[in-house]
Design an enzyme around this catalytic site. Structure first.
Site, PDB file in Angstrom:
ATOM      1  N   TYR A 141      70.179  50.609  29.702  1.00 35.14           N
ATOM      2  CA  TYR A 141      70.676  49.781  28.602  1.00 35.14           C
ATOM      3  C   TYR A 141      69.576  48.915  27.976  1.00 35.14           C
ATOM      4  CZ  TYR A 141      75.329  50.948  30.427  1.00 35.14           C
ATOM      5  OH  TYR A 141      76.458  51.601  30.863  1.00 35.14           O
ATOM      6  N   ASP A 223      77.446  60.192  42.124  1.00 36.37           N
ATOM      7  CA  ASP A 223      78.591  61.084  41.922  1.00 36.37           C
ATOM      8  C   ASP A 223      79.491  61.112  43.152  1.00 36.37           C
ATOM      9  OD1 ASP A 223      76.366  62.204  43.099  1.00 36.37           O
ATOM     10  OD2 ASP A 223      76.518  64.127  42.092  1.00 36.37           O
ATOM     11  N   ASP A 251      84.121  49.555  36.786  1.00 35.28           N
ATOM     12  CA  ASP A 251      85.317  49.792  35.974  1.00 35.28           C
ATOM     13  C   ASP A 251      86.290  50.712  36.705  1.00 35.28           C
ATOM     14  OD1 ASP A 251      84.537  48.145  33.982  1.00 35.28           O
ATOM     15  OD2 ASP A 251      84.084  49.698  32.513  1.00 35.28           O
TER      16      ASP A 251
END
Length: 358
Positions: A141, A223, A251
């Protein structure tokens, strides 16, 4: 002790839930002999309306001098115009950067009284108590990015960059927290593919082995971690990971308890003040109706006491009061079962205050 707390109610339901959290902090101060000085300032959409800036200089300056910051929420349809010069969320990103808030803490601990509200089966979710540490100011980011025109169209790129120092400080903070819990740390990376993750893994392992030999340490690929979160969440204690992986995993984890209205978070740095907030948004559809769930913000206030002011007993008292209210069957609309009676924002806050005083 005496502490300065900057309140940033923000937009939507932010002012409603922050008001209840402030009342809880005031009560805790009276009960435990602490003095809190509160000041309220603008951020987000309301700051754009008033000053044309989602983070006015005055707000930032007050926050720099505060001992801790309590935030409500920012944003809403009113400020969603894609052609706008600025957006409410810019204020949130800027305050994190300006205050050096590099560590995002998000606890995932379903209330025993609401286990059946989880989308997971009871035997899977029971006993879950995870504290996520997400690195907040590095990685994909914040690395170099761009858009280039090519013969076949366009090529876009983002660069994942991490330094030794960035990994050291977040892993060290996670380990310090783990020492006060079950002394177990899981580091999440993608070292089988990414060079940045290989650096992350080397540095994390060195920090744990040389500085925290008592800790039980393991590494999980991102993963696999996404699968483990919904198959065996109770197996984890403290989880530390980089920015993008943490964004996605927290999240995912936030849905385990069954409602966003119950989960707080903290953004911490050194040596400045921490910023505490509920993980839910501004919920403009219910703003002003008095039905928002204030518990996530009240629990964020408990995190503020624990992590910024080192007041463990008052923090635990708030958490115990919230759990007692839920155990007694009180529910706001977002956590009420179909056909179950619900109560409003102020009534829920009042019940927590009554439990604290009792």
């Amino acid at each position: 002790m005496s502490a300065k707390i900057a309140l940033l109610p923000g937009d939507g339901i932010g002012p409603e839930v922050v008001a209840e959290a402030r009342a809880v902090l005031e009560t805790v101060g009276q009960l435990f002999g602490q003095t809190f000085e509160f000041t309220s300032h603008l951020i987000g959409g309301c700051a754009i309306d008033a000053h044309g800036d989602p983070l006015p200089a005055e707000t930032l300056e007050v926050c720099r001098k505060a001992d801790a910051i309590l935030l409500g929420a920012v944003g809403g349809p009113k400020w969603d115009d894609p052609t706008a010069k600025t957006r409410p969320e810019v204020g949130l990103l800027k305050i994190r950067k300006e205050l050096g808030l590099y560590a995002n803490l998000r606890p995932i601990k379903p209330s025993p009284s609401l286990i059946d509200s989880s989308p997971l089966k009871r035997h899977i979710i029971e006993g879950t108590d995870i504290l996520f540490f997400r690195e907040l100011t590095g990685g994909l980011y914040f690395g170099k990015s761009g858009l280039e025109k090519t013969e076949t169209g366009e090529t876009a790129f983002n660069t994942m960059i991490y330094s030794t120092h960035e990994v050291e400080r977040i892993v060290r903070m996670a380990c310090q927290a783990a020492m006060k819990r079950r002394k177990k740390v899981t580091s999440v990376d993608k070292a089988n593919v990414l060079e940045a993750s290989r650096l992350w893994r080397r540095v994390a392992e060195r920090i744990v082995k040389t500085e925290f030999p008592e800790i039980q340490y393991d590494v999980v690929l991102v993963d696999a971690m996404a699968m483990h979160l919904i198959s065996k969440p109770a197996a984890f204690d403290v989880v530390v990971t980089e920015n993008m992986f943490g964004d996605i995993l927290t999240d995912e984890g936030s849905m385990l308890p069954g409602s966003l209205g119950l989960l707080p978070s903290a953004s911490l740095g050194e040596p400045g003040p921490g910023l505490y907030e509920p993980i839910h948004g501004s919920a403009p559809d219910i703003a002003g109706k008095g039905v928002a769930n204030p518990l996530a913000t009240i629990l964020a206030a408990a995190m503020l006491l624990r992590h910024s002011l080192n007041l463990e007993k008052p923090a635990a008292a708030i958490e115990d009061a919230v759990e007692a209210v839920l155990k007694a069957g009180h529910r706001t609309k977002d956590i009420a079962a179909a056909g179950e009676k619900s109560i409003g924002t102020k009534e829920m806050g009042k019940l927590v205050l009554e439990r604290l005083k009792a």
